[in-house]
Design an enzyme around this catalytic site. Structure first.
Site, PDB file in Angstrom:
ATOM      1  N   LYS A   1       0.837  -1.197   0.000  1.00 26.43           N
ATOM      2  CA  LYS A   1       0.000   0.000   0.000  1.00 26.43           C
ATOM      3  C   LYS A   1       0.875   1.251   0.000  1.00 26.43           C
ATOM      4  O   LYS A   1       1.406   1.662   1.020  1.00 26.43           O
ATOM      5  CB  LYS A   1      -0.928   0.037   1.227  1.00 26.43           C
ATOM      6  CG  LYS A   1      -2.001   1.104   1.064  1.00 26.43           C
ATOM      7  CD  LYS A   1      -2.374   1.841   2.323  1.00 26.43           C
ATOM      8  CE  LYS A   1      -1.466   2.940   2.739  1.00 26.43           C
ATOM      9  NZ  LYS A   1      -1.427   4.135   1.876  1.00 26.43           N
TER      10      LYS A   1
ATOM     11  N   SER B   1       6.146   8.446   9.072  1.00 24.18           N
ATOM     12  CA  SER B   1       6.508   9.362  10.154  1.00 24.18           C
ATOM     13  C   SER B   1       6.429   8.664  11.510  1.00 24.18           C
ATOM     14  O   SER B   1       5.729   7.655  11.669  1.00 24.18           O
ATOM     15  CB  SER B   1       5.565  10.561  10.148  1.00 24.18           C
ATOM     16  OG  SER B   1       4.259  10.125  10.455  1.00 24.18           O
TER      17      SER B   1
ATOM     18  N   GLU C   1      10.058   1.874  10.248  1.00 23.58           N
ATOM     19  CA  GLU C   1      11.138   2.755   9.776  1.00 23.58           C
ATOM     20  C   GLU C   1      10.568   4.162   9.787  1.00 23.58           C
ATOM     21  O   GLU C   1       9.728   4.511   8.947  1.00 23.58           O
ATOM     22  CB  GLU C   1      11.562   2.357   8.358  1.00 23.58           C
ATOM     23  CG  GLU C   1      12.192   0.974   8.255  1.00 23.58           C
ATOM     24  CD  GLU C   1      13.599   0.917   8.833  1.00 23.58           C
ATOM     25  OE1 GLU C   1      14.171   1.976   9.175  1.00 23.58           O
ATOM     26  OE2 GLU C   1      14.131  -0.196   8.947  1.00 23.58           O
TER      27      GLU C   1
ATOM     28  N   CYS D   1      14.669  10.365   4.535  1.00 22.79           N
ATOM     29  CA  CYS D   1      14.689  10.148   5.984  1.00 22.79           C
ATOM     30  C   CYS D   1      16.093  10.344   6.530  1.00 22.79           C
ATOM     31  O   CYS D   1      16.274  10.832   7.640  1.00 22.79           O
ATOM     32  CB  CYS D   1      14.156   8.778   6.319  1.00 22.79           C
ATOM     33  SG  CYS D   1      14.963   7.437   5.424  1.00 22.79           S
TER      34      CYS D   1
ATOM     35  N   GLU E   1      11.660  17.540  12.588  1.00 27.27           N
ATOM     36  CA  GLU E   1      12.110  17.006  11.301  1.00 27.27           C
ATOM     37  C   GLU E   1      11.483  17.846  10.188  1.00 27.27           C
ATOM     38  O   GLU E   1      10.269  17.844  10.008  1.00 27.27           O
ATOM     39  CB  GLU E   1      11.668  15.539  11.141  1.00 27.27           C
ATOM     40  CG  GLU E   1      12.145  14.959   9.825  1.00 27.27           C
ATOM     41  CD  GLU E   1      11.523  13.609   9.479  1.00 27.27           C
ATOM     42  OE1 GLU E   1      10.368  13.349   9.831  1.00 27.27           O
ATOM     43  OE2 GLU E   1      12.208  12.821   8.818  1.00 27.27           O
TER      44      GLU E   1
HETATM   45  P1  NAD Z   1       3.144   9.184   6.828  1.00 31.13           P
HETATM   46  O1  NAD Z   1       3.380   8.571   8.159  1.00 31.13           O
HETATM   47  O2  NAD Z   1       2.176  10.280   6.717  1.00 31.13           O
HETATM   48  O3  NAD Z   1       2.629   8.055   5.790  1.00 31.13           O
HETATM   49  C1  NAD Z   1       3.362   6.893   5.505  1.00 31.13           C
HETATM   50  C2  NAD Z   1       2.417   5.835   4.984  1.00 31.13           C
HETATM   51  O4  NAD Z   1       1.493   5.477   6.008  1.00 31.13           O
HETATM   52  C3  NAD Z   1       1.557   6.253   3.802  1.00 31.13           C
HETATM   53  O5  NAD Z   1       1.367   5.164   2.947  1.00 31.13           O
HETATM   54  C4  NAD Z   1       0.259   6.644   4.465  1.00 31.13           C
HETATM   55  O6  NAD Z   1      -0.865   6.572   3.607  1.00 31.13           O
HETATM   56  C5  NAD Z   1       0.167   5.612   5.564  1.00 31.13           C
HETATM   57  N1  NAD Z   1      -0.633   5.994   6.723  1.00 31.13           N
HETATM   58  C6  NAD Z   1      -1.028   7.224   7.099  1.00 31.13           C
HETATM   59  N2  NAD Z   1      -1.724   7.149   8.248  1.00 31.13           N
HETATM   60  C7  NAD Z   1      -1.772   5.838   8.594  1.00 31.13           C
HETATM   61  C8  NAD Z   1      -2.314   5.140   9.691  1.00 31.13           C
HETATM   62  N3  NAD Z   1      -2.985   5.759  10.671  1.00 31.13           N
HETATM   63  N4  NAD Z   1      -2.152   3.810   9.743  1.00 31.13           N
HETATM   64  C9  NAD Z   1      -1.460   3.160   8.782  1.00 31.13           C
HETATM   65  N5  NAD Z   1      -0.913   3.779   7.720  1.00 31.13           N
HETATM   66  C10 NAD Z   1      -1.066   5.103   7.629  1.00 31.13           C
HETATM   67  O7  NAD Z   1       4.568   9.599   6.287  1.00 31.13           O
HETATM   68  P2  NAD Z   1       4.914  10.346   4.916  1.00 31.13           P
HETATM   69  O8  NAD Z   1       4.561  11.781   5.022  1.00 31.13           O
HETATM   70  O9  NAD Z   1       4.358   9.563   3.794  1.00 31.13           O
HETATM   71  O10 NAD Z   1       6.495  10.181   4.877  1.00 31.13           O
HETATM   72  C11 NAD Z   1       7.380  11.069   5.490  1.00 31.13           C
HETATM   73  C12 NAD Z   1       7.899  10.491   6.782  1.00 31.13           C
HETATM   74  O11 NAD Z   1       8.426   9.184   6.546  1.00 31.13           O
HETATM   75  C13 NAD Z   1       9.055  11.287   7.360  1.00 31.13           C
HETATM   76  O12 NAD Z   1       8.909  11.360   8.759  1.00 31.13           O
HETATM   77  C14 NAD Z   1      10.277  10.469   7.004  1.00 31.13           C
HETATM   78  O13 NAD Z   1      11.390  10.649   7.836  1.00 31.13           O
HETATM   79  C15 NAD Z   1       9.727   9.086   7.121  1.00 31.13           C
HETATM   80  N6  NAD Z   1      10.544   8.152   6.366  1.00 31.13           N
HETATM   81  C16 NAD Z   1      11.286   7.242   7.050  1.00 31.13           C
HETATM   82  C17 NAD Z   1      12.113   6.374   6.362  1.00 31.13           C
HETATM   83  C18 NAD Z   1      12.955   5.361   7.084  1.00 31.13           C
HETATM   84  O14 NAD Z   1      13.455   4.444   6.436  1.00 31.13           O
HETATM   85  N7  NAD Z   1      13.151   5.471   8.381  1.00 31.13           N
HETATM   86  C19 NAD Z   1      12.167   6.439   4.974  1.00 31.13           C
HETATM   87  C20 NAD Z   1      11.400   7.389   4.311  1.00 31.13           C
HETATM   88  C21 NAD Z   1      10.574   8.235   5.019  1.00 31.13           C
END
Ligand code: NAD
Length: 481
Positions: free
Chosen positions: A174, A226, A247, A281, A380
């Site tokens: 997803k 996040s 992650e 990230c 961040e």
């Molecule tokens: P996000 O948490 O908003 O969304 C990530 C994913 O989770 C998306 O597919 C989203 O649709 C889904 N999602 C949203 N709410 C959810 C819920 N309640 N339950 C389950 N899934 C849900 O993050 P983003 O804005 O897409 O990405 C940016 C963040 O991701 C930043 O904080 C970044 O640091 C982090 N990130 C971490 C890594 C790593 O490897 N540690 C890599 C890339 C990005």
């Protein structure tokens, strides 16, 4: 190759078949902030169907010889490479990154699959004597949810697909609703490769992620996103004790020691912070510079910031940085820039974007030595803004770098690598680099400390994270009549 996404049709992949959404949702072009394409929205019934398909496919997939699954991963890689331009073009359009970077992302997915195919699944002999033989092996978990963010729509999938499938699990992928298109196309091109139900791709808005994590049909949630969402995912997974790998966010510190060659490290530090428009990230998000070289390095960085080429990557191959990828992230970064301006922290270059300009462009911005309490230091930014922070005492820089709820990555830069390594050993992060940043490898585990995550991806540990350990023992007593 460029085919406007609006001229293409996107379907989900469920049980090896194309499935149109119960409804559709709009995907936005970050370059213009306007409509890009329609994507399918997965209903509750379709989510149930995807889970049922993955569950039905699991026994046969898990029962395959390991060598057969290795071969499937290699064929997936070949197929993905054969569709590089198609997939990269969609990443460019929906995510906004430069075309060469999008091509590298597709190549990376293929590379990760091939390298993962070669990772051994170890079996440990615990005891082997006249009394008993005892081994521990690793068996698949079942159905895995792979939930990914928008910054590397395909790259993020590469850390999950190969390891989960190699270990014998079936997967429901997803992607983020901001960037669903390349993943939908990935599912489409892989329909010809994998048995039905082994890889399903679903997309949707309005809480599809939380519908997935609260669905009882998953044995593992592999989540990248996040920290805030990660906490929700973990709470949700607790209901049926689904395994989790998280992650999460980062606020990576880089410490620049006074003996560096300023001109040589400046471009490396620039890209460590601003590649992919800062939306990585592991991007450097706080730059601690020794006072002796602060002004010289700040000048070099300001020059790079002022001269980097921003633009529409779909139209111009020479664009070095695209826009911020979506309105939500754009508003987060603008909010932090507003805070810097309101608090009187000087910008060395860049600054607030023109509110009347189209799309989500923000020129990379350096913030000149804000206090440690500044939001741009503590939070961040995940975007093209970098605080430069002056230090005089290395131990103090280490303390300040470690003063964060995050612990994803960090780096130390210095001519004396022994001294730099000694500093690196004091940093609290899952990966610490000396004289480079963000280097990842399929055979090297990667994950966050503190609130940057739980567990690791890649390497043998990343594959084992998609398994249960199982111990089998044989007691050597004769049961023969
Ligand atoms: P996000 O948490 O908003 O969304 C990530 C994913 O989770 C998306 O597919 C989203 O649709 C889904 N999602 C949203 N709410 C959810 C819920 N309640 N339950 C389950 N899934 C849900 O993050 P983003 O804005 O897409 O990405 C940016 C963040 O991701 C930043 O904080 C970044 O640091 C982090 N990130 C971490 C890594 C790593 O490897 N540690 C890599 C890339 C990005």
């Amino acid at each position: 190759m460029h085919i406007p996404a609006s001229d293409q049709t996107f379907t989900m992949t469920i049980d090896g078949r194309p499935v149109a959404g119960a409804t559709e949702f709009n995907v936005t072009n970050p370059v213009t902030g306007t409509f890009l394409a329609l994507a399918p929205h997965c209903s509750d019934e379709q989510l149930d169907q995807a889970v049922a398909a993955a569950r039905a496919a699991f026994p046969a997939w898990a029962a395959l010889a390991l060598e057969d699954r290795r071969q499937y991963l290699r064929t997936m890689a070949d197929t993905i490479e054969a569709h590089t331009e198609l997939l990269a073009d969609l990443v460019v359009q929906e995510q906004g990154k430069p075309r060469p970077v999008a091509r590298a992302e597709v190549a990376g997915l293929a590379y990760w699959l091939r390298a993962t195919a070669d990772i051994p699944l170890v079996e440990t002999v615990n005891q082997d004597d006249s009394e008993r033989r005892s081994i521990t092996r690793h068996v698949p978990l079942g159905v895995v949810a792979a939930i990914t963010p928008w910054n590397y729509p395909l790259g993020q999938a590469s850390f999950k697909l190969g390891p989960a499938l190699l270990a014998g699990n079936t997967v429901i992928l997803k992607p983020s609703a901001f960037t669903p298109l390349a993943n939908l196309k990935l599912g489409e091109v892989l329909r010809e490769v994998l048995p039905p139900g082994v890889l399903n791709v679903i997309t949707g808005t309005g809480g599809l992620g939380s519908r997935v994590t609260s669905h009882p049909g998953f044995d593992k949630i592999s989540f990248t996103g996040s920290t805030t969402t990660g906490r929700t995912v973990m709470a949700s997974a607790a209901a049926n004790l689904a395994r989790v790998t998280l992650e999460l966010g980062g606020n990576d510190a880089a410490i620049v020691l006074p003996d560096v060659d300023v001109k040589q490290v400046a471009p490396q530090l620039f890209w460590a912070a601003f590649a992919n428009t800062g939306q990585i990230c592991l991007a450097t998000k706080r730059l601690y510079i020794h006072a002796d070289i602060y002004d010289a390095l700040a000048r070099e960085l300001a020059h790079l910031v002022a001269t980097v080429t921003l633009g529409d990557p779909a139209q111009d191959e020479n664009v070095e940085l695209g826009p911020v990828s979506n309105l939500r992230q754009y508003q987060t970064v603008v909010d932090l820039l507003n805070d810097c301006r309101d608090q009187g922290y000087p910008f060395l270059s860049g600054g607030l974007p023109d509110p009347d300009s189209a799309g989500y462009f923000i020129r990379p911005t350096l913030v000149d030595n804000p206090p440690d309490s500044a939001r741009i230091v503590r939070e961040e930014q995940f975007g093209p803004v970098l605080p430069l922070l002056k230090y005089t005492d290395t131990a103090d820089a280490v303390t300040r770098a470690n003063d964060s709820e995050f612990g994803l990555g960090a780096s130390v830069w210095g001519a004396d690598t022994e001294a730099a390594y000694a500093v690196a050993q004091q940093l609290q992060a899952g990966t610490v680099w000396v004289n480079e940043s963000m280097h990842l490898h399929p055979q090297v585990p990667f994950g966050g400390h503190k609130q940057s995550g739980i567990g690791v991806e890649s390497g043998q540990a990343g594959v084992l994270a998609f398994t249960n350990a199982q111990t089998l023992t044989i007691k050597h007593t004769s049961t023969a009549a």
